[in-house]
Design a protein around this motif. Structure first.
Motif, PDB file in Angstrom:
ATOM      1  N   ASN A   1      -6.411   4.239  -0.667  1.00 47.07           N
ATOM      2  CA  ASN A   1      -5.047   3.700  -0.616  1.00 47.07           C
ATOM      3  C   ASN A   1      -5.049   2.176  -0.576  1.00 47.07           C
ATOM      4  O   ASN A   1      -4.161   1.526  -1.136  1.00 47.07           O
ATOM      5  N   ASP A   2      -6.042   1.608   0.116  1.00 50.16           N
ATOM      6  CA  ASP A   2      -6.070   0.157   0.328  1.00 50.16           C
ATOM      7  C   ASP A   2      -6.281  -0.631  -0.955  1.00 50.16           C
ATOM      8  O   ASP A   2      -5.904  -1.809  -1.030  1.00 50.16           O
TER       9      ASP A   2
ATOM     10  N   TRP B   1       0.954   5.589   0.148  1.00 46.64           N
ATOM     11  CA  TRP B   1       0.179   6.648   0.815  1.00 46.64           C
ATOM     12  C   TRP B   1      -0.001   7.826  -0.136  1.00 46.64           C
ATOM     13  O   TRP B   1       0.607   8.877   0.033  1.00 46.64           O
TER      14      TRP B   1
ATOM     15  N   ARG C   1       0.840  -1.201   0.000  1.00 50.18           N
ATOM     16  CA  ARG C   1       0.000   0.000   0.000  1.00 50.18           C
ATOM     17  C   ARG C   1       0.873   1.247   0.000  1.00 50.18           C
ATOM     18  O   ARG C   1       1.783   1.364   0.819  1.00 50.18           O
TER      19      ARG C   1
ATOM     20  N   ARG D   1     -16.771   3.333  -1.525  1.00 50.66           N
ATOM     21  CA  ARG D   1     -15.581   2.816  -0.862  1.00 50.66           C
ATOM     22  C   ARG D   1     -14.761   3.976  -0.312  1.00 50.66           C
ATOM     23  O   ARG D   1     -14.628   5.009  -0.964  1.00 50.66           O
ATOM     24  N   ASN D   2     -14.182   3.774   0.871  1.00 53.34           N
ATOM     25  CA  ASN D   2     -13.304   4.769   1.471  1.00 53.34           C
ATOM     26  C   ASN D   2     -11.888   4.212   1.549  1.00 53.34           C
ATOM     27  O   ASN D   2     -11.636   3.060   1.195  1.00 53.34           O
ATOM     28  N   ASN D   3     -10.950   5.043   2.016  1.00 55.02           N
ATOM     29  CA  ASN D   3      -9.556   4.610   2.169  1.00 55.02           C
ATOM     30  C   ASN D   3      -9.041   3.982   0.876  1.00 55.02           C
ATOM     31  O   ASN D   3      -8.621   2.825   0.831  1.00 55.02           O
TER      32      ASN D   3
ATOM     33  N   VAL E   1      -7.374  10.882   2.691  1.00 51.18           N
ATOM     34  CA  VAL E   1      -8.813  10.770   2.954  1.00 51.18           C
ATOM     35  C   VAL E   1      -9.526  10.815   1.614  1.00 51.18           C
ATOM     36  O   VAL E   1      -9.451  11.813   0.893  1.00 51.18           O
ATOM     37  N   SER E   2     -10.233   9.759   1.267  1.00 52.94           N
ATOM     38  CA  SER E   2     -10.740   9.633  -0.097  1.00 52.94           C
ATOM     39  C   SER E   2     -11.926   8.684  -0.146  1.00 52.94           C
ATOM     40  O   SER E   2     -12.153   7.895   0.773  1.00 52.94           O
ATOM     41  N   GLY E   3     -12.671   8.757  -1.243  1.00 45.32           N
ATOM     42  CA  GLY E   3     -13.799   7.863  -1.416  1.00 45.32           C
ATOM     43  C   GLY E   3     -14.235   7.805  -2.862  1.00 45.32           C
ATOM     44  O   GLY E   3     -14.094   8.777  -3.611  1.00 45.32           O
TER      45      GLY E   3
END
Length: 284
Positions: free
Chosen positions: A118-119, A104, A102, A114-116, A108-110
């Motif tokens: 980065n994942d 960085w 992962r 879906r959020n995060n 903070v995103s969506g």
């Protein structure tokens, strides 16, 4: 007697199963030191963890971009220099983070519920200053042709390997519209889409949703909010032109209508949003 025959049958079956597993283990067992892993029986219920491809600009020169992305508080999987080098006649991209780890880059995103992000994403940073402020207003910095050629080749490969959907090839400003503007209106989204990279609305469908109205005429704020939410954006559903809605509309315009990115809810913005929903979000 019947019990003995049944028992022998069960034992025989067990023996066959055990023999089958043993055969599989000969080529499908991986030694992990204190234990071993048998990979003989993969489940069909699985897919790729990577679902999104995110483009960024670095807002810095080559040296500072590399420093920030390798020793700062942010990172990305790939960095495209301002003037990519060559290896055997091919442009070279810098890989800073392995794809199975992962990075960085999204914060903070969506997107699409879906959020995060980065994942579940791969991030591509492109060396570019972003914009300069002047008396004439904000001046956006164009990308070099060589950078876009490399970005297209890299993106096409990543999309193919992870089966990333066109509507999931995104700008940082798409997934974080209230705080980010990269890769900005100079990024050639339409040209990329023509190469199979990312989404783009069909012109005929946009015309259909314009309904004969002038493209700069007022659109329906509620309809635009609903369409952008259906497409994937995080946006209020108030029917009102509040500051947050304007920021999200501006981010959308940077991606799909870069000639006018004021965030005004005009008819062309409404038509483009509805055309994208019809093309990419309607069940077939």
């Amino acid at each position: 007697m019947k019990r003995i025959i049944l028992l022998l049958s069960v034992l025989g079956l067990a023996g066959c199963v055990g023999h089958h597993v043993a055969e599989k283990q000969a080529t499908n067992v991986i030694d992990h030191g204190d234990y071993a892993v048998d990979t003989s029986f993969p489940s069909q219920e699985q897919d790729e963890r990577v679902r999104f491809l995110i483009f960024h600009y670095t807002a810095a020169d080559d040296k500072e971009s590399l420093r920030l992305l390798t020793h700062g508080s942010v990172s990305a999987h790939y960095l495209i220099p301002s003037n990519p080098g060559q290896f055997n006649g091919k442009p070279v991209v810098l890989q800073l983070v392995p794809e199975n780890k992962r990075a960085w880059h999204a914060g903070v995103s969506g997107w699409a519920g879906r959020n995060n992000i980065n994942d579940t994403s791969i991030g591509i940073e492109i060396v570019n200053d972003g914009f300069h402020e002047s008396a004439a207003g904000r001046q956006w910095i164009p990308y070099h042709k060589e950078q876009i050629v490399l970005a297209a080749r890299l993106a096409r490969d990543i999309m193919a390997r992870y089966q990333i959907k066109p509507q999931n090839v995104l700008a940082h400003s798409d997934i974080a519209p209230l705080r980010k503007t990269d890769p900005g209106p100079q990024f050639p989204w339409q040209a990329m889409a023509q190469q199979g990279i990312g989404a783009w609305p069909d012109a005929a469908t946009v015309t259909k949703y314009l309904q004969g109205k002038h493209r700069w005429s007022a659109g329906n704020v509620a309809v635009i909010q609903q369409a952008l939410a259906a497409y994937g954006y995080t946006i209020p559903q108030t029917g009102k032109m509040d500051p947050e809605t304007q920021r999200v509309i501006s981010a959308f315009q940077m991606h799909f209508r870069s000639s006018n990115i004021t965030g005004v809810a005009d008819m062309e913005t409404e038509a483009i949003a509805r055309a994208l929903v019809e093309k990419y979000c309607t069940p077939t």
